[in-house]
Design an enzyme around this catalytic site. Structure first.
Site, PDB file in Angstrom:
ATOM      1  N   LYS A   1       0.859  -1.174   0.000  1.00 34.68           N
ATOM      2  CA  LYS A   1       0.000   0.000   0.000  1.00 34.68           C
ATOM      3  C   LYS A   1       0.895   1.223   0.000  1.00 34.68           C
ATOM      4  O   LYS A   1       2.082   1.152   0.365  1.00 34.68           O
ATOM      5  CB  LYS A   1      -0.893   0.012   1.233  1.00 34.68           C
ATOM      6  CG  LYS A   1      -2.185   0.789   1.059  1.00 34.68           C
ATOM      7  CD  LYS A   1      -3.223   0.016   0.260  1.00 34.68           C
ATOM      8  CE  LYS A   1      -4.563   0.740   0.275  1.00 34.68           C
ATOM      9  NZ  LYS A   1      -5.597  -0.028  -0.441  1.00 34.68           N
TER      10      LYS A   1
ATOM     11  N   GLY B   1     -21.532   5.696   4.172  1.00 33.45           N
ATOM     12  CA  GLY B   1     -20.464   6.102   3.261  1.00 33.45           C
ATOM     13  C   GLY B   1     -20.899   5.836   1.836  1.00 33.45           C
ATOM     14  O   GLY B   1     -20.925   4.688   1.391  1.00 33.45           O
ATOM     15  N   VAL B   2     -21.271   6.890   1.117  1.00 30.87           N
ATOM     16  CA  VAL B   2     -21.757   6.710  -0.257  1.00 30.87           C
ATOM     17  C   VAL B   2     -20.865   7.473  -1.230  1.00 30.87           C
ATOM     18  O   VAL B   2     -21.319   8.291  -2.026  1.00 30.87           O
ATOM     19  CB  VAL B   2     -23.246   7.104  -0.411  1.00 30.87           C
ATOM     20  CG1 VAL B   2     -24.129   6.035   0.178  1.00 30.87           C
ATOM     21  CG2 VAL B   2     -23.540   8.467   0.234  1.00 30.87           C
ATOM     22  N   GLY B   3     -19.560   7.183  -1.119  1.00 28.93           N
ATOM     23  CA  GLY B   3     -18.629   7.619  -2.152  1.00 28.93           C
ATOM     24  C   GLY B   3     -18.819   6.742  -3.371  1.00 28.93           C
ATOM     25  O   GLY B   3     -19.901   6.200  -3.612  1.00 28.93           O
ATOM     26  N   LYS B   4     -17.751   6.549  -4.132  1.00 29.68           N
ATOM     27  CA  LYS B   4     -17.888   5.805  -5.387  1.00 29.68           C
ATOM     28  C   LYS B   4     -18.355   4.376  -5.160  1.00 29.68           C
ATOM     29  O   LYS B   4     -19.229   3.881  -5.884  1.00 29.68           O
ATOM     30  CB  LYS B   4     -16.568   5.833  -6.149  1.00 29.68           C
ATOM     31  CG  LYS B   4     -16.233   7.199  -6.725  1.00 29.68           C
ATOM     32  CD  LYS B   4     -15.025   7.152  -7.639  1.00 29.68           C
ATOM     33  CE  LYS B   4     -13.744   6.915  -6.895  1.00 29.68           C
ATOM     34  NZ  LYS B   4     -12.555   7.003  -7.794  1.00 29.68           N
ATOM     35  N   VAL B   5     -17.803   3.693  -4.158  1.00 24.57           N
ATOM     36  CA  VAL B   5     -18.192   2.300  -3.906  1.00 24.57           C
ATOM     37  C   VAL B   5     -19.577   2.231  -3.271  1.00 24.57           C
ATOM     38  O   VAL B   5     -20.455   1.481  -3.718  1.00 24.57           O
ATOM     39  CB  VAL B   5     -17.156   1.596  -3.018  1.00 24.57           C
ATOM     40  CG1 VAL B   5     -17.632   0.190  -2.653  1.00 24.57           C
ATOM     41  CG2 VAL B   5     -15.816   1.512  -3.734  1.00 24.57           C
ATOM     42  N   GLY B   6     -19.771   3.001  -2.208  1.00 30.93           N
ATOM     43  CA  GLY B   6     -21.056   2.959  -1.521  1.00 30.93           C
ATOM     44  C   GLY B   6     -22.217   3.337  -2.410  1.00 30.93           C
ATOM     45  O   GLY B   6     -23.292   2.711  -2.361  1.00 30.93           O
TER      46      GLY B   6
END
Length: 379
Positions: free
Chosen positions: A91, A190-195
């Site tokens: 990472k 959490g509703v970013g790109k994945v959510g």
């Protein structure tokens, strides 16, 4: 007379950080002209070159950045191993606010730093970095994945990650809800790109969905597509009564403080390092909450990316990649069956399955003398 051997000096500063113990390499980069400060952590190359995304975010201290990158890199080792991927754990983090610090000069300097690691570490998109960043990195080094499809890559890994979480949720529904997600209540925190992409899958499956995010704009973007979703406060989303709580933001959301407040049958989300400490896995069992280990559930992105490096050399194919991502449901089933058979937690069962694969292949790893870029592999 030969001088008597002396013990090496005790490590100090960042080298004394407990998180770096057991790592093959932790590399630091400072490039003054661009303002770049970056850390690459290579936990293991036993299964192949270390693969993991680059985070770009501000940290309160450099020690915090070391702790974060090392925890994430170690998690990638386990994620790849339990998912059956031929990749090691790594990472990277770039320290700073991407909204103000990101520049072409900085990204190119970072790419040259990666290139200097000789293929021991392959980077990808993560929180704070973009596909455009990966495309720019590709101009300086081949040791990058998830570039745009126009460059022969797999593109943004977020949709594949969301699809993998959706498949894991279906596997939980098969065990807990007679196979049906329809009308089941899922809280996506959490509703970013994945959510946000996960919400699309859940709505299509007929689930009742509640969303939460620290960014009101992210919530409104989801509600613009799905006006029927509910909204919860980000700070208390884990307390909402539901069938499944799905953490899809940053980690350490499951702790001695939050677990007693859960009102769900299961936890299954895309966030990394959801357990604040290992003992939280036992706390979840004691609370009667079935936990789908995060590094099993959120592996869709790296499984998709791994298809760029298919052993046969065939070009990336999305249908083939997403079929493999769907295998997360089977992997999760193996983990939960192992936990039941061993009388242990799902988190411990997932660790054991990963460690057994690494141990089984360690003798093969010792036969490798170099990674594709020429750097020495140290299993």
């Amino acid at each position: 007379m030969t001088p008597a051997p002396t013990d090496p000096p005790a490590p100090s500063g960042v080298f004394a950080h407990a998180e770096v113990e057991g790592f093959e390499q932790v590399a630091f980069c400072h490039h003054g002209p661009s303002g770049l400060r970056a850390i690459v952590a290579i936990h293991s190359t036993a299964l192949g070159p270390a693969l993991g995304g680059t985070r770009f975010r501000p940290y309160a201290t450099e020690a915090d950045a070391v702790a974060d990158v090392c925890r994430l890199a170690r998690g990638m080792t386990y994620k790849h191993a339990v998912s059956g991927l031929d990749a090691g754990g790594g990472k990277a983090v770039i320290l700073g606010d991407p909204r103000t610090l990101r520049s072409e000069a900085l990204v190119r300097a970072y790419a040259r730093f990666i290139d200097g690691l000789g293929g021991r570490y392959l980077t990808a998109e993560d929180v704070g970095t973009t596909q455009a960043d990966m495309d720019l990195i590709r101009t300086e080094t081949p040791h990058v994945t998830g570039v745009s499809e126009g460059l022969g890559g797999s593109g943004d890994p977020s949709p594949a990650t969301a699809w993998g979480v959706a498949c894991a949720l279906q596997a939980l529904a098969d065990r807990l809800f007679d196979g049906e997600l329809a009308h089941r209540h899922v809280v996506v925190s959490g509703v970013g790109k994945v959510g946000a992409a996960l919400v699309d899958h859940l709505v299509a499956a007929g689930a009742r969905v509640t969303v939460a995010d620290v960014d009101p704009g992210a919530v409104e973007a989801v509600r613009a597509r799905h006006p029927g979703v509910g909204v919860a406060d980000a700070a208390t989303a884990h307390t909402v009564a539901c069938d499944v709580f799905s953490p899809c933001a940053l980690g350490a959301v499951l702790s001695a403080r939050t677990i007693p407040a859960l009102r769900c049958a299961a936890v299954c989300g895309s966030a990394n390092n959801q357990l604040e400490v290992p003992a939280d896995g036992v706390r979840l069992v004691d609370a009667g909450v079935l936990y789908a280990p995060d590094f099993v559930v959120n592996a869709g992105g790296v499984i998709n990316i791994a298809e760029e490096r298919h052993p046969s050399g065939v070009p990336y194919d999305r249908a083939r990649a997403w079929d493999r991502v769907a295998g997360i449901a089977t992997t999760l089933g193996r983990v939960l069956d192992r936990a039941a058979a061993d009388g242990t937690t799902p988190a411990e069962a997932a660790d054991r399955l990963a460690e057994e694969r690494i141990a089984a292949l360690a003798p093969v790893a010792r036969l490798r003398t170099a990674t594709p870029g020429g750097g020495t592999a140290l299993p």
